[in-house]
Design a protein around this motif. Structure first.
Motif, PDB file in Angstrom:
ATOM      1  N   GLU A 226     -27.991 -23.261 -34.489  1.00  0.00           N
ATOM      2  CA  GLU A 226     -27.972 -22.490 -35.731  1.00  0.00           C
ATOM      3  C   GLU A 226     -27.468 -21.075 -35.455  1.00  0.00           C
ATOM      4  O   GLU A 226     -27.508 -20.595 -34.311  1.00  0.00           O
ATOM      5  N   PRO A 227     -27.024 -20.352 -36.494  1.00  0.00           N
ATOM      6  CA  PRO A 227     -26.605 -18.961 -36.287  1.00  0.00           C
ATOM      7  C   PRO A 227     -27.752 -18.028 -35.916  1.00  0.00           C
ATOM      8  O   PRO A 227     -27.557 -17.064 -35.181  1.00  0.00           O
ATOM      9  N   PHE A 228     -28.964 -18.306 -36.409  1.00  0.00           N
ATOM     10  CA  PHE A 228     -30.103 -17.419 -36.153  1.00  0.00           C
ATOM     11  C   PHE A 228     -30.435 -17.380 -34.663  1.00  0.00           C
ATOM     12  O   PHE A 228     -30.410 -18.403 -33.967  1.00  0.00           O
ATOM     13  N   ILE A 229     -30.781 -16.199 -34.172  1.00  0.00           N
ATOM     14  CA  ILE A 229     -31.214 -16.044 -32.784  1.00  0.00           C
ATOM     15  C   ILE A 229     -32.182 -14.875 -32.698  1.00  0.00           C
ATOM     16  O   ILE A 229     -32.004 -13.861 -33.379  1.00  0.00           O
ATOM     17  N   GLN A 230     -33.221 -15.020 -31.874  1.00  0.00           N
ATOM     18  CA  GLN A 230     -34.197 -13.936 -31.698  1.00  0.00           C
ATOM     19  C   GLN A 230     -34.786 -14.009 -30.296  1.00  0.00           C
ATOM     20  O   GLN A 230     -35.036 -15.086 -29.751  1.00  0.00           O
ATOM     21  N   TRP A 231     -35.016 -12.835 -29.719  1.00  0.00           N
ATOM     22  CA  TRP A 231     -35.639 -12.736 -28.395  1.00  0.00           C
ATOM     23  C   TRP A 231     -36.443 -11.444 -28.381  1.00  0.00           C
ATOM     24  O   TRP A 231     -35.895 -10.358 -28.594  1.00  0.00           O
ATOM     25  N   VAL A 232     -37.741 -11.566 -28.158  1.00  0.00           N
ATOM     26  CA  VAL A 232     -38.636 -10.419 -28.065  1.00  0.00           C
ATOM     27  C   VAL A 232     -39.266 -10.456 -26.677  1.00  0.00           C
ATOM     28  O   VAL A 232     -39.852 -11.474 -26.287  1.00  0.00           O
ATOM     29  N   VAL A 233     -39.175  -9.359 -25.929  1.00  0.00           N
ATOM     30  CA  VAL A 233     -39.616  -9.335 -24.532  1.00  0.00           C
ATOM     31  C   VAL A 233     -40.470  -8.102 -24.289  1.00  0.00           C
ATOM     32  O   VAL A 233     -40.148  -7.005 -24.769  1.00  0.00           O
ATOM     33  N   GLU A 234     -41.537  -8.271 -23.528  1.00  0.00           N
ATOM     34  CA  GLU A 234     -42.353  -7.122 -23.142  1.00  0.00           C
ATOM     35  C   GLU A 234     -41.609  -6.263 -22.128  1.00  0.00           C
ATOM     36  O   GLU A 234     -40.968  -6.783 -21.205  1.00  0.00           O
ATOM     37  N   GLU A 235     -41.713  -4.975 -22.295  1.00  0.00           N
ATOM     38  CA  GLU A 235     -41.052  -4.017 -21.401  1.00  0.00           C
ATOM     39  C   GLU A 235     -41.869  -3.923 -20.113  1.00  0.00           C
ATOM     40  O   GLU A 235     -42.670  -2.998 -19.907  1.00  0.00           O
ATOM     41  N   ASN A 236     -41.675  -4.903 -19.230  1.00  0.00           N
ATOM     42  CA  ASN A 236     -42.469  -4.997 -18.009  1.00  0.00           C
ATOM     43  C   ASN A 236     -41.615  -5.661 -16.933  1.00  0.00           C
ATOM     44  O   ASN A 236     -41.673  -6.871 -16.727  1.00  0.00           O
ATOM     45  N   PHE A 237     -40.783  -4.861 -16.248  1.00  0.00           N
ATOM     46  CA  PHE A 237     -39.875  -5.365 -15.219  1.00  0.00           C
ATOM     47  C   PHE A 237     -40.094  -4.556 -13.945  1.00  0.00           C
ATOM     48  O   PHE A 237     -40.317  -3.344 -14.004  1.00  0.00           O
ATOM     49  N   CYS A 238     -40.024  -5.222 -12.808  1.00  0.00           N
ATOM     50  CA  CYS A 238     -40.336  -4.534 -11.550  1.00  0.00           C
ATOM     51  C   CYS A 238     -39.102  -4.179 -10.735  1.00  0.00           C
ATOM     52  O   CYS A 238     -39.202  -3.506  -9.709  1.00  0.00           O
ATOM     53  N   ASN A 239     -37.921  -4.629 -11.184  1.00  0.00           N
ATOM     54  CA  ASN A 239     -36.727  -4.385 -10.361  1.00  0.00           C
ATOM     55  C   ASN A 239     -35.479  -4.223 -11.238  1.00  0.00           C
ATOM     56  O   ASN A 239     -34.425  -4.743 -10.938  1.00  0.00           O
ATOM     57  N   GLY A 240     -35.654  -3.511 -12.353  1.00  0.00           N
ATOM     58  CA  GLY A 240     -34.534  -3.265 -13.244  1.00  0.00           C
ATOM     59  C   GLY A 240     -34.263  -4.420 -14.188  1.00  0.00           C
ATOM     60  O   GLY A 240     -34.744  -5.533 -13.982  1.00  0.00           O
TER      61      GLY A 240
END
Length: 490
Positions: A256-270
């Motif tokens: 489908e055309p719809f797309i969504q991605w929500v991610v927590e701002e929690n990264f240890c190496n960029g």
């Protein structure tokens, strides 16, 4: 026909969009387990968009796998230089583009090559779409005593599972003084980062407690919420791509055309700057996750069982059936929407309107059988939390109880016209036995405590469920839905 490959992109650009960047300038920064349709329609599309802006060309994807059945797909994609098409389809809309964000694929089962990728300092994120079945779940918790995980824990140097390989690589990186990678789960599981952390650290602790301590303090496991309806590609769709574009793609994706991605701002190496191409980074993904679970995923169940029992095939068939559509709207607006959390700047009503439109998309051909799959796992995650919340507040749960009764009727194993339903759940035999016992004694179905917990003992829910199930057997699906909606209107 023009075969997909780096050397043919100029020719392919005449009939489809192609990468708007130099693929030769890309270098790997992400290792991904499970290069299936969803990953290629979701994460790889976002990365393709990002690379087109000229940014973060050092975060291209290396595809990894552990299952022998993945070998054919990996070989096909390798033969195409990692290129493939994504075709977005909606009623009257069709757009095909070539995605170039996968730069290498390692043959599944090649442990040495996999470990070489995972221990490379350039790899700063490891992402996963290995389906729910890949997490060794027992209920909602990982079973660390599973023989596969136990074997890995006993000898990390010979590990073979996704999680054993991750632990082994983190151990090797620690020994070499290499910074660890972030582990980012992209599977459709509640609190998927927390679940992945439990699996990785639990396995590490069995193998080496000191290593587990290191992982717990040094490695990031952000939760994420992903969304894009991406069914399995059919032969008809693959042929339509050839006919309309002249492109020979061995592994095309339709979505489908719809797309969504929500991610927590929690990264240890960029991380790559995916916020510039539509990814939402937040402190806590839980509200977004709950909104999706309680409106979209629960909505799937609300249409799947009545429509399937009536002999319909696709989600858009259900949304075009006036009775099923009215039932969906009633349950969503009166019982599901009120349990979804409020998010600043996000309208629940607008989200529901988008979901309704997506379900009605005829071009995606999302089957009701897929939506009805694995109810024993999905009901406790998508439906029953809203039931419990509304019961605790003294609110009506009659619509959600009817969804549960319709699921039970489906598990009996026959459609309204008597057609057999092929097994559609890992626990189908147990579900069918319980559903058949419940035909005469409805509460027998609720005795499955691993699914319903203590709801069998809640008189409000148990009585509503039992009444609906008796009516379904006595009157049939359409009369029950009509009667339910008439009572709501009155």
């Amino acid at each position: 026909m023009v075969a997909l490959g780096n050397g043919n992109l100029a020719e392919i650009s005449k009939t489809a969009d192609v990468p708007a960047y130099d693929r030769g300038a890309l270098t790997p920064g992400i290792a991904h387990f499970g290069v299936g349709n969803f990953h290629r329609a979701h994460q790889c599309v976002y990365l393709d968009d990002l690379f087109a802006t000229g940014a973060d060309h050092d975060f291209a994807v290396v595809g990894l796998g552990v299952r022998p059945e993945e070998k054919a797909a990996f070989a096909d994609l390798t033969a195409q230089d990692g290129l493939y098409t994504v075709t977005e389809v909606d009623e009257g809309v069709r757009r095909t583009r070539v995605i170039g964000s996968v730069v290498r694929l390692v043959e599944p089962g090649d442990r040495a090559a996999t470990m070489s990728v995972l221990t490379d300092p350039a790899i700063r994120i490891v992402t996963l779409t290995i389906t729910e079945g890949g997490y060794y779940l027992s209920g909602d918790k990982p079973n660390l005593d599973h023989p596969d995980l136990a074997a890995d824990a006993a000898d990390l140097s010979a590990s073979r599972t996704v999680f054993g390989l991750i632990v082994s690589a983190l151990a090797e990186r620690q020994k070499a003084g290499t910074a660890p990678f972030t582990v980012l789960c992209c599977d459709n599981l509640p609190h998927n980062g927390d679940l992945t952390r439990k699996l990785v650290t639990g396995l590490a602790r069995k193998a080496d407690p000191a290593l587990a301590d290191h992982i717990e303090t040094a490695v990031a496991f952000p939760n994420s919420m992903v969304d894009r309806i991406t069914p399995a590609t059919t032969p008809v769709q693959a042929q339509s791509l050839r006919d309309e574009t002249g492109i020979e793609d061995k592994r095309p994706v339709f979505c489908e055309p719809f797309i969504q991605w929500v991610v927590e701002e929690n990264f240890c190496n960029g991380r790559p700057a995916l916020e510039t191409v539509g990814v939402t980074f937040v402190e806590d993904v839980t509200p977004y996750e709950l909104m999706k679970l309680r409106i979209l995923n629960a909505g799937h169940a609300t249409i799947a069982y009545p429509a399937a029992l009536l002999g319909l095939t696709y989600a858009h068939d259900a949304m075009r059936d006036d009775l099923v559509l009215r039932f969906f709207r009633d349950v969503e607006e009166n019982e599901l929407l009120p349990t979804a959390p409020g998010i600043e700047g996000v309208s629940r009503e607008d989200y529901l309107a988008t979901v309704t439109s997506r379900f009605a998309n005829p071009a995606i051909a999302d089957t009701l059988r897929r939506l009805a799959l694995d109810g024993s796992n999905r009901q406790p995650k998508f439906i029953l939390p809203s039931v419990r919340e509304r019961l605790a507040r003294g609110e009506d749960i009659s619509g959600l109880a009817l969804v549960g009764a319709l699921w039970c009727r489906y598990c009996y194993g026959t459609l309204e016209d008597g057609t057999d339903i092929e097994p559609n759940d890992p626990n189908w035999d147990a579900l069918q036995a319980a559903a058949r016992a419940a035909r005469d004694e409805p509460r027998r179905f609720l005795e499955q405590r691993d699914i319903f917990g203590d709801l069998a003992e809640n008189p409000v829910y148990a009585e509503a469920f039992s009444g609906h199930l008796k009516a379904l057997w006595r009157d049939g699906v359409r009369p029950v839905l009509e009667g339910y909606l008439a009572r709501r209107a009155g």
